[in-house]
Design an enzyme around this catalytic site. Structure first.
Site, PDB file in Angstrom:
ATOM      1  N   ARG A  60      53.239 -28.201  79.343  1.00  0.00           N
ATOM      2  CA  ARG A  60      53.581 -26.843  79.799  1.00  0.00           C
ATOM      3  C   ARG A  60      54.585 -26.234  78.816  1.00  0.00           C
ATOM      4  O   ARG A  60      54.534 -25.050  78.508  1.00  0.00           O
ATOM      5  CB  ARG A  60      54.161 -26.837  81.223  1.00  0.00           C
ATOM      6  N   TYR A 112      48.027   0.290  79.788  1.00  0.00           N
ATOM      7  CA  TYR A 112      46.924  -0.459  80.398  1.00  0.00           C
ATOM      8  C   TYR A 112      47.114  -0.528  81.925  1.00  0.00           C
ATOM      9  O   TYR A 112      48.235  -0.816  82.401  1.00  0.00           O
ATOM     10  CB  TYR A 112      46.930  -1.863  79.782  1.00  0.00           C
ATOM     11  N   ASP A 184      53.145  -2.915  73.030  1.00  0.00           N
ATOM     12  CA  ASP A 184      51.890  -3.641  73.236  1.00  0.00           C
ATOM     13  C   ASP A 184      50.992  -3.253  72.058  1.00  0.00           C
ATOM     14  O   ASP A 184      50.535  -2.111  71.962  1.00  0.00           O
ATOM     15  CB  ASP A 184      51.287  -3.213  74.576  1.00  0.00           C
ATOM     16  N   LYS A 209      41.454  -9.722  73.182  1.00  0.00           N
ATOM     17  CA  LYS A 209      40.771  -8.620  72.513  1.00  0.00           C
ATOM     18  C   LYS A 209      40.534  -8.950  71.030  1.00  0.00           C
ATOM     19  O   LYS A 209      39.889  -9.924  70.737  1.00  0.00           O
ATOM     20  CB  LYS A 209      41.570  -7.333  72.724  1.00  0.00           C
TER      21      LYS A 209
END
Ligand SMILES: *Cc1c(COP(=O)(O)O)cnc(C)c1O
Length: 410
Positions: A60, A112, A184, A209
């Site tokens: 993790r 977004y 972003d 993306k």
């Protein structure tokens, strides 16, 4: 760069972007000579003795495949630190996770939809306040600052209307008011735009993306050169646990190796498609920063080295015409998401932006005739013929035919 191991490839930032995308943190595996960074599919790492590990302890916190991705991503943004996340929204969450109750955040009004939902429906419950502003207007951004403001969050170019914020102007403002400035950079990618160079402190990506580029993973990243912010973000991620698996990190790294050549091709195709659309009688308006008709074309040229692969346009004839068009393409697939080699199209008003009330949509320019394209890297000629035949279908819808008849009768 970031963490302990994987320093086998001491690639410096003096190498060009395309070279770093392939080599940075991706030297041959020291234990086997494997050319390509292996998928370290393990949850834990054995200690050599009590208190002594090889830089990895529990997956993790760190995983060597993830470390390679993080260091490569940081290098592409000319940054010091990268944190790979389970999704773009996981990346947004860990950044927002450094805030505390009472803090105020200024957000671009056309961020977004998932970011808006996360801020309004999750983080607002922890008494963090958000003000949404038109980031094209620097005065509006400045006017929203109050004594509680800690952070500015924006996207440029935006979704789906490809509007730009002046990265340097916002950077100067953030600096003057000592605010954390987050960009972003999903749409432009570091190949075309590097916001840290304009004063941003933190970059967020949905690697789902363009960075991974093949529409086959969900992933995200946070990138910064600020050590204190990095430590806080890394702490929040480890504490909250939304980490990417090693196979997804491997796929992201695989995609990034071709980022430079894919982005050049996405852009070439998008420019050709945008110019075709602009000349088509069935098209009312085209939004693409690479067009001279784009109201912020000059700003785009100043802060971006290319205009990306996203194109939006308004088809004449409203919803019936838009429906005929999006149902009628053969290569452009009707789907949400973007940034992959395969071309996609979507109808923002009924898909990505459906939760937003109609009147607010209209106010923001998301009309029913609006169609968004994620232009892939197929042949531009094939993409254009696909749109041409779909635009013909749109021109045959009843509203359009009726309007033409009306004109003919006059
Ligand atoms: C897709 C997207 C996100 C969210 O990323 P996920 O990987 O879907 O969680 C955030 N910002 C932008 C600009 C996006 O396009």
């Amino acid at each position: 760069m970031t963490t302990q191991n994987n320093q086998s490839c001491n690639t410096s930032t003096e190498l060009d972007f395309a070279t770093r995308a392939i080599h940075q943190a991706q030297g041959a595996d020291p234990s086997t000579g494997a050319l390509i960074t292996p998928i370290f599919q393990t949850s834990t790492f054995v200690l050599e003795e009590l208190g002594k590990n090889k830089g990895y302890q529990y997956a993790r916190t760190h995983n060597p495949t993830r470390t390679a991705l993080e260091e490569c991503l940081a290098s592409l943004e000319n940054a010091r630190y990268g944190v790979a996340c389970a999704s773009g929204l996981a990346a947004v969450s860990v950044v927002a996770g450094i805030l505390k109750a009472g803090d105020h955040v200024i957000v671009g009004e056309d961020v977004y939809g998932g970011v808006y939902r996360l801020f309004e429906r999750v983080f607002s419950r922890y008494d963090i306040k958000f003000t949404y502003v038109n980031t094209r207007n620097i005065d509006e951004v400045e006017a929203a600052i109050n004594e509680k403001t800690r952070l500015i969050w924006l996207e440029t170019p935006t979704n789906p209307l490809l509007r730009l914020a002046d990265l340097q102007a916002v950077g100067d403002l953030a600096k003057a008011h000592n605010l954390i400035y987050v960009v972003d950079n999903t749409f432009a990618t570091p190949y075309f735009q590097r916001p840290l160079e304009f004063g941003a402190n933190v970059i967020v990506h949905s690697t789902t993306k363009y960075l991974s580029g093949h529409s086959d993973i969900i992933g995200g990243a946070v990138i910064t050169s600020d050590e204190e912010l990095y430590e806080q973000i890394k702490f929040v991620q480890n504490a909250t646990g939304a980490v990417p698996g090693p196979f997804d990190c491997y796929l992201a790294l695989r995609g990034i190796k071709t980022l430079a050549l894919r982005m050049r091709e996405h852009e070439r195709n998008a420019q050709a498609v945008a110019e075709f659309l602009e000349s088509h009688p069935q098209v009312q308006e085209v939004y693409y920063p690479g067009l001279k008709s784009h109201p912020q074309h000059e700003l785009a040229r100043r802060q971006m080295s290319g205009f990306g692969g996203m194109v939006s346009f308004v088809v004449k004839g409203g919803l019936p015409a838009a429906r005929a068009l999006v149902n009628g393409t053969k290569l452009f697939q009707l789907a949400e998401s973007l940034g992959g080699v395969k071309s996609l199209l979507c109808h923002p008003s009924s898909m990505t932006h459906a939760p937003i009330p109609r009147d607010v949509q209209e106010h923001c320019g998301i009309v029913e005739g609006l169609v968004r394209l994620s232009v892939g890297i197929e042949s531009a000629a094939d993409l254009i013929s696909d749109l041409e035949q779909a635009l013909y279908l749109a021109s045959q819808t009843s509203d359009v035919v009726a309007a033409k008849t009306l004109v003919a009768l006059k």
